[in-house]
Structure formats: structure tokens, C-alpha cells
Design an enzyme around this catalytic site. Structure first.
Site, PDB file in Angstrom:
ATOM      1  N   TYR A 287      38.150   1.771 114.250  1.00  0.00           N
ATOM      2  CA  TYR A 287      37.399   2.088 113.038  1.00  0.00           C
ATOM      3  C   TYR A 287      37.095   0.816 112.253  1.00  0.00           C
ATOM      4  CZ  TYR A 287      38.747   6.731 114.451  1.00  0.00           C
ATOM      5  OH  TYR A 287      38.910   7.867 115.196  1.00  0.00           O
TER       6      TYR A 287
ATOM      7  N   ARG B 286      42.152  14.151 112.585  1.00  0.00           N
ATOM      8  CA  ARG B 286      42.060  15.611 112.429  1.00  0.00           C
ATOM      9  C   ARG B 286      41.667  15.961 110.997  1.00  0.00           C
ATOM     10  NH1 ARG B 286      47.337  17.081 116.195  1.00  0.00           N
ATOM     11  NH2 ARG B 286      46.468  16.203 118.112  1.00  0.00           N
TER      12      ARG B 286
ATOM     13  N   GLU C 104      47.975   9.815 136.232  1.00  0.00           N
ATOM     14  CA  GLU C 104      46.748  10.316 135.577  1.00  0.00           C
ATOM     15  C   GLU C 104      45.564   9.389 135.882  1.00  0.00           C
ATOM     16  OE1 GLU C 104      45.852  12.928 134.022  1.00  0.00           O
ATOM     17  OE2 GLU C 104      47.622  13.930 133.235  1.00  0.00           O
TER      18      GLU C 104
ATOM     19  N   SER D  46      43.174   6.654 114.658  1.00  0.00           N
ATOM     20  CA  SER D  46      43.083   6.817 113.209  1.00  0.00           C
ATOM     21  C   SER D  46      44.386   6.500 112.480  1.00  0.00           C
ATOM     22  CB  SER D  46      42.638   8.250 112.897  1.00  0.00           C
ATOM     23  OG  SER D  46      43.527   9.189 113.480  1.00  0.00           O
TER      24      SER D  46
ATOM     25  N   LYS E  49      46.277  10.009 127.737  1.00  0.00           N
ATOM     26  CA  LYS E  49      46.216  10.404 126.332  1.00  0.00           C
ATOM     27  C   LYS E  49      47.494  11.151 125.981  1.00  0.00           C
ATOM     28  CE  LYS E  49      43.552  13.038 122.986  1.00  0.00           C
ATOM     29  NZ  LYS E  49      42.258  13.633 122.668  1.00  0.00           N
TER      30      LYS E  49
ATOM     31  N   LYS F  93      45.477   5.971 124.961  1.00  0.00           N
ATOM     32  CA  LYS F  93      45.372   6.438 123.583  1.00  0.00           C
ATOM     33  C   LYS F  93      46.652   7.130 123.172  1.00  0.00           C
ATOM     34  CE  LYS F  93      42.747   9.709 120.972  1.00  0.00           C
ATOM     35  NZ  LYS F  93      42.031  10.922 121.052  1.00  0.00           N
TER      36      LYS F  93
ATOM     37  N   LYS G 122      49.580  20.066 121.028  1.00  0.00           N
ATOM     38  CA  LYS G 122      48.783  19.868 122.244  1.00  0.00           C
ATOM     39  C   LYS G 122      49.638  19.425 123.437  1.00  0.00           C
ATOM     40  CE  LYS G 122      44.504  18.983 119.672  1.00  0.00           C
ATOM     41  NZ  LYS G 122      43.210  18.261 119.653  1.00  0.00           N
TER      42      LYS G 122
HETATM   43  C1  PBG Z   1      39.990  15.214 120.431  1.00  0.00           C
HETATM   44  C2  PBG Z   1      40.205  13.817 120.023  1.00  0.00           C
HETATM   45  C3  PBG Z   1      41.232  13.340 119.201  1.00  0.00           C
HETATM   46  C4  PBG Z   1      40.973  11.994 118.983  1.00  0.00           C
HETATM   47  C5  PBG Z   1      39.827  11.647 119.713  1.00  0.00           C
HETATM   48  N1  PBG Z   1      39.357  12.796 120.368  1.00  0.00           N
HETATM   49  C6  PBG Z   1      42.358  14.056 118.511  1.00  0.00           C
HETATM   50  C7  PBG Z   1      43.216  14.951 119.281  1.00  0.00           C
HETATM   51  O1  PBG Z   1      43.314  14.904 120.501  1.00  0.00           O
HETATM   52  O2  PBG Z   1      43.835  15.775 118.611  1.00  0.00           O
HETATM   53  C8  PBG Z   1      41.798  11.100 118.116  1.00  0.00           C
HETATM   54  C9  PBG Z   1      41.141   9.874 117.615  1.00  0.00           C
HETATM   55  C10 PBG Z   1      41.872   9.207 116.506  1.00  0.00           C
HETATM   56  O3  PBG Z   1      42.978   9.621 116.081  1.00  0.00           O
HETATM   57  O4  PBG Z   1      41.335   8.220 116.002  1.00  0.00           O
HETATM   58  N2  PBG Z   1      40.012  15.533 121.760  1.00  0.00           N
END
Ligand code: PBG
Length: 328
Positions: A316, A207, A236, A277, A197, A251, A220
Site C-alpha cells: 500500500y 477486511r 502448495e 494491510s 496464503k 502472503k 478461514k
Molecule cells: C481475499 C483477500 C484478502 C487479502 C487479499 N485478498 C483477505 C482475506 O483473505 O481475508 C488481504 C490483503 C491485505 O490484508 O492487505 N481473498
């Protein structure tokens, strides 16, 4: 063999022939639908940066779940949008079996038993600072966070989750969660690790959906991966598999197809992609501007995930994609 004896256009001349030589297809059974849940009854809220996606109350999520199951979508990923008054610095709300997510899991499991339920393990929906772990003196504590994540995973298991999905990127959490679940008798609860990730800007609309964008202090990057790293993703994955992950996820998705491909070829394990997203929003806004057709671009995107080696895709657009696939 070379031209003119070899003509690669030959097999492309008709629909039946193109179908015959097709190497990859996207199937409804490859789709996972994320749903964003809010409190209340019969409530839906649009999300400005995610056209076509709504936050919905549990009852409406149940209807979406039934519709998804009817279409043949195998699983949902449920995300709670937590009210500000329930957020805290340590995200304690995450540990309650009957919190918003827990009630959604229990109800949908009861009403739509045939569909798999996935839930994140991470604290960001529940913390006042928007981070996935404990924030102390400007630092995210690893081992202390892992202990809390284990209890969160346990609460989700008690509520009826089928697959827990640690999305926090703490070190060692997969093994600790596996141990906790096994000790409590949840041996069959699966772990889908958000293993690779990245610290991506493509999570922005998500968010907004969870109202965590404005809360997030800093970024992050001390736990999510550097966007430019590839070998590290393999490390990982290797660690999470050794700790007991049943499936791994990459991701975001589309800008990271090389990572999906390396993981699938290198490990041969169930590899999922999250079409996140921001990627979804790009298709929607481009379509709104007349730059492309949303559904056609979505289906092309999903097929490319398959070509890269993904076994399943969180998107989505899962409902629209499933309908298009069904229509043939
Ligand atoms: C949180 C999380 C995130 C997403 C899924 N779980 C956002 C982040 O890590 O800030 C993102 C999903 C998306 O953007 O569709 N742990």
C-alpha cells in the site's frame, strides 16, 4: 583470513563503497500498488485502520493509476468494495463483466494502457458471509467453488485484466482457471497464484477496507494455511506451478520471509510477496506514535523482501516508496 587482516568495516567507510558492495536494491519496477475501488464519481473514503489509504471511485483510481505509471510502477492490484445490497450467499455479482471491478479494469486499461492490471479471483468481496468460497452447512465447498472461480476469472479477462490472482486457496483452482482461460482464447492472461496464503490475523485492516470483517462467519482456516507450516507451502507452490501458475505469491510478507526464501531457492520462479494491510498499518501507527519514520521503515521492509528473494512486492506504500526511490 581473520582480523586484523580482514576488516569487514573497510568497505562500509564511504557511501560509494557501500553502494559498490550492495547485494540487493529495491527498484520501482519491483512494486505493485493495491487500490480499493468504490462506486460513484469523485468519491474517496478514508479507512480508519489503514491511515494513508482511501477507497476511491473508478475515476480517481484512474488518476492514481496514471500517477503510478508515470512513476514507473509496473502494475496495480484492484480490489472492489462491494455494496451490501449486491452481496449474496453465492457471490453471483462476481460473475458480471460490468460489475464494479470489471468497469474499473476496462476504464483503467483504456486510459492507462501501459500499466499491468491484477485482480483477485475469490468470492469474499461478494458474499454475505465473507468467505472466499461457497458456504453450505458451515463448510466451504471446494470443487463447486472452483467452477464459480473459473467463471469469475473469465469475466475479469473479458473486462481487460492482465493477471488473475486466485486468492481463495481452493484445491485445483489454478489448473481449472488456466483451462477455462485457454479454452476462451485468453492464452496470454497470466496467473499470479496466492499459493502460500496463510490464515493470518494481519488481513484485518483489509477486511475493514472491504467491509467484510463484520460479515465473516468463523475463520478461514479450512482453506488458508496454518501459520506454523513451512513444508506445506512448498507443496502448495509445487502444485500451483504444475497447474500453470506463472508467478506465485507469499502472503502475508514480513513474518514469512523464510517461506519466500525457501520458495525462491527451491523453485527459482517469479516469487511475489504481499506486504499486507496489517503490516502496513503497523508501520503507519508506529510512525504516528513517533516510534519510527514511516518512509524509512517502509523502504527497509521492501529491501528485506528483496534480500529474502522476492521479485516483486505488493504494498500500500508503493507510491511513497517509488517517490523515495526516484529521489535517490
Ligand atoms: C481475499 C483477500 C484478502 C487479502 C487479499 N485478498 C483477505 C482475506 O483473505 O481475508 C488481504 C490483503 C491485505 O490484508 O492487505 N481473498
Amino acid at each position: 583470513m581473520v582480523y586484523p587482516a580482514t576488516r569487514l568495516r573497510r568497505t562500509r567507510q564511504s557511501e560509494w563503497s557501500r553502494r559498490l558492495v550492495a547485494e540487493n536494491r529495491i527498484a520501482i519496477s519491483d512494486l505493485i500498488l493495491p487500490i480499493i475501488i468504490i462506486e460513484g464519481e469523485n468519491r474517496r473514503e478514508s479507512i480508519a485502520t489503514m491511515p494513508g489509504v482511501e477507497r476511491v471511485s473508478i475515476d480517481l483510481a484512474g488518476e492514481i493509476a496514471a500517477n503510478a505509471a508515470e512513476l514507473g510502477i509496473p502494475a496495480l492490484a484492484l480490489f472492489p468494495a462491494i455494496a451490501p445490497e449486491l452481496k449474496s450467499t453465492d457471490g453471483a455479482e462476481a460473475l458480471k463483466v460490468d460489475n464494479l471491478l470489471g468497469r474499473a479494469l476496462t476504464r483503467i486499461k483504456r486510459d492507462v494502457p501501459g500499466i499491468g492490471l491484477i485482480a483477485d479471483v475469490a468470492l469474499d468481496p461478494y458474499t454475505t458471509h465473507g468467505h472466499d468460497g461457497l458456504l453450505v452447512d458451515g463448510r466451504i465447498l471446494n470443487d463447486e467453488t472452483v467452477e464459480i472461480l473459473c467463471r469469475q476469472a473469465l469475466a475479469e479477462a473479458e473486462a481487460g485484466v492482465d493477471i488473475v490472482a486466485p486468492s481463495d486457496m481452493m484445491d485445483g483452482r489454478v489448473g481449472a482457471i488456466r483451462q477455462t482461460l485457454d479454452d476462451a482464447g485468453y492464452r496470454d492472461v497470466q496467473i499470479l497464484s496466492y499459493a502460500a496464503k496463510y490464515a493470518s490475523t494481519f488481513y484485518g485492516p483489509f477486511r475493514d477496507a472491504l467491509s467484510t470483517r463484520g460479515l465473516l462467519k468463523g475463520d478461514k482456516r479450512t482453506y488458508q494455511m496454518d501459520v506454523g507450516n513451512g513444508d506445506e507451502a512448498l507443496r502448495e507452490i509445487e502444485l500451483d506451478l504444475a497447474e500453470g501458475a506463472d508467478m506465485v505469491m507469499v502472503k502475508p510478507g514480513l513474518p514469512y520471509l523464510d517461506i519466500i526464501h525457501r520458495i525462491k531457492t527451491g523453485f527459482g520462479v517469479p516469487t511475489f510477496a504481499y506486504h499486507v494491510s496489517g503490516e502496513y498499518a503497523m508501520l503507519r501507527f508506529a510512525a504516528q506514535a513517533g516510534a519510527l519514520d514511516y518512509e524509512t521503515a517502509l523502504l527497509e521492509t521492501l529491501l528485506c523482501f528483496r534480500r529474502a528473494g522476492a521479485d516483486a512486492v505488493l504494498t500500500y506504500g508503493a507510491i511513497e516508496a517509488a517517490k523515495r526511490i526516484k529521489a535517490g
